[in-house]
Design a protein around this motif. Structure first.
Motif, PDB file in Angstrom:
ATOM      1  N   ILE A 152     -16.938   2.637 -11.423  1.00  0.00           N
ATOM      2  CA  ILE A 152     -15.958   2.567 -10.340  1.00  0.00           C
ATOM      3  C   ILE A 152     -14.652   2.053 -10.921  1.00  0.00           C
ATOM      4  N   GLN A 153     -13.552   2.776 -10.664  1.00  0.00           N
ATOM      5  CA  GLN A 153     -12.226   2.347 -11.102  1.00  0.00           C
ATOM      6  C   GLN A 153     -11.374   2.044  -9.888  1.00  0.00           C
ATOM      7  N   LEU A 154     -10.701   0.902  -9.919  1.00  0.00           N
ATOM      8  CA  LEU A 154      -9.818   0.488  -8.834  1.00  0.00           C
ATOM      9  C   LEU A 154      -8.433   0.170  -9.394  1.00  0.00           C
ATOM     10  N   GLN A 155      -7.398   0.402  -8.588  1.00  0.00           N
ATOM     11  CA  GLN A 155      -6.043   0.053  -9.000  1.00  0.00           C
ATOM     12  C   GLN A 155      -5.819  -1.436  -8.851  1.00  0.00           C
ATOM     13  N   GLY A 156      -5.119  -2.013  -9.811  1.00  0.00           N
ATOM     14  CA  GLY A 156      -4.762  -3.419  -9.739  1.00  0.00           C
ATOM     15  C   GLY A 156      -5.832  -4.324 -10.328  1.00  0.00           C
ATOM     16  N   ASP A 157      -5.519  -5.615 -10.367  1.00  0.00           N
ATOM     17  CA  ASP A 157      -6.450  -6.620 -10.877  1.00  0.00           C
ATOM     18  C   ASP A 157      -7.315  -7.103  -9.720  1.00  0.00           C
ATOM     19  N   GLN A 158      -8.497  -6.514  -9.564  1.00  0.00           N
ATOM     20  CA  GLN A 158      -9.395  -6.823  -8.453  1.00  0.00           C
ATOM     21  C   GLN A 158     -10.672  -7.505  -8.935  1.00  0.00           C
ATOM     22  N   LEU A 206     -17.446   2.208  -3.087  1.00  0.00           N
ATOM     23  CA  LEU A 206     -16.035   2.436  -3.355  1.00  0.00           C
ATOM     24  C   LEU A 206     -15.222   2.489  -2.068  1.00  0.00           C
ATOM     25  N   LYS A 207     -15.764   3.151  -1.062  1.00  0.00           N
ATOM     26  CA  LYS A 207     -15.075   3.258   0.222  1.00  0.00           C
ATOM     27  C   LYS A 207     -14.848   1.875   0.834  1.00  0.00           C
ATOM     28  N   ASP A 208     -15.861   1.015   0.782  1.00  0.00           N
ATOM     29  CA  ASP A 208     -15.724  -0.346   1.321  1.00  0.00           C
ATOM     30  C   ASP A 208     -14.739  -1.171   0.493  1.00  0.00           C
ATOM     31  N   LEU A 209     -14.786  -1.027  -0.832  1.00  0.00           N
ATOM     32  CA  LEU A 209     -13.859  -1.762  -1.684  1.00  0.00           C
ATOM     33  C   LEU A 209     -12.413  -1.347  -1.417  1.00  0.00           C
ATOM     34  N   LYS A 210     -12.189  -0.053  -1.250  1.00  0.00           N
ATOM     35  CA  LYS A 210     -10.831   0.433  -0.999  1.00  0.00           C
ATOM     36  C   LYS A 210     -10.291  -0.083   0.324  1.00  0.00           C
ATOM     37  N   LYS A 211     -11.141  -0.118   1.353  1.00  0.00           N
ATOM     38  CA  LYS A 211     -10.703  -0.618   2.658  1.00  0.00           C
ATOM     39  C   LYS A 211     -10.471  -2.124   2.621  1.00  0.00           C
ATOM     40  N   GLU A 212     -11.347  -2.833   1.919  1.00  0.00           N
ATOM     41  CA  GLU A 212     -11.270  -4.291   1.880  1.00  0.00           C
ATOM     42  C   GLU A 212     -10.023  -4.784   1.149  1.00  0.00           C
ATOM     43  N   PHE A 213      -9.689  -4.152   0.014  1.00  0.00           N
ATOM     44  CA  PHE A 213      -8.631  -4.665  -0.842  1.00  0.00           C
ATOM     45  C   PHE A 213      -7.343  -3.843  -0.789  1.00  0.00           C
ATOM     46  N   CYS A 214      -7.287  -2.829   0.077  1.00  0.00           N
ATOM     47  CA  CYS A 214      -6.082  -1.992   0.240  1.00  0.00           C
ATOM     48  C   CYS A 214      -5.601  -1.456  -1.108  1.00  0.00           C
ATOM     49  N   CYS A 215      -6.508  -0.798  -1.830  1.00  0.00           N
ATOM     50  CA  CYS A 215      -6.152  -0.210  -3.108  1.00  0.00           C
ATOM     51  C   CYS A 215      -6.819   1.155  -3.219  1.00  0.00           C
TER      52      CYS A 215
END
Length: 113
Positions: A83-89, A60-69
């Motif tokens: 894992i939940q992320l904001q936006g269409d990723q 999750l930490k890597d995904l958040k840094k990579e996609f700025c979400c």
């Protein structure tokens, strides 16, 4: 009835290969990437089915840094950790998981729209 049984060939089953693949339900683990619509243009991307040996928080930490979400790991009773992320990723997450070597491309299912 016996006349119909004679006329219908039963030696060749075209769906035998598909049924054989489905019979081993636990052999092929899929990672499901879904999108949930919120309000208007807002959406949520969920990643489910990663192996338990991976650290969800590090991914999750890597995904958040990579996609700025923003994102969070949610514990679900039926699905386990999600894992939940904001936006269409969806596309971004699938390419990230393949490039990082976490999942093969054949084992990813993208759902939505």
């Amino acid at each position: 009835m016996s006349d119909l049984d004679i006329l219908i060939p039963t030696a060749f089953d075209p769906f035998a290969d598909a049924n054989a693949e489905d019979s081993g339900a636990g052999t092929k683990e899929y990672v499901h990437i879904r999108i949930q619509q919120r309000n208007g243009r807002k959406s949520l991307t969920t990643v489910q089915g990663l192996k338990k040996e991976f650290s969800y928080n590090k991914i999750l930490k890597d995904l958040k840094k990579e996609f700025c979400c923003n994102g969070i790991v949610v514990q679900d009773l039926e699905l386990g950790q999600v894992i939940q992320l904001q936006g269409d990723q969806r596309k971004n997450v699938s390419t990230f998981l393949v490039q990082a070597g976490i999942v093969k491309k054949d084992n990813i299912k993208i759902h939505g729209f």
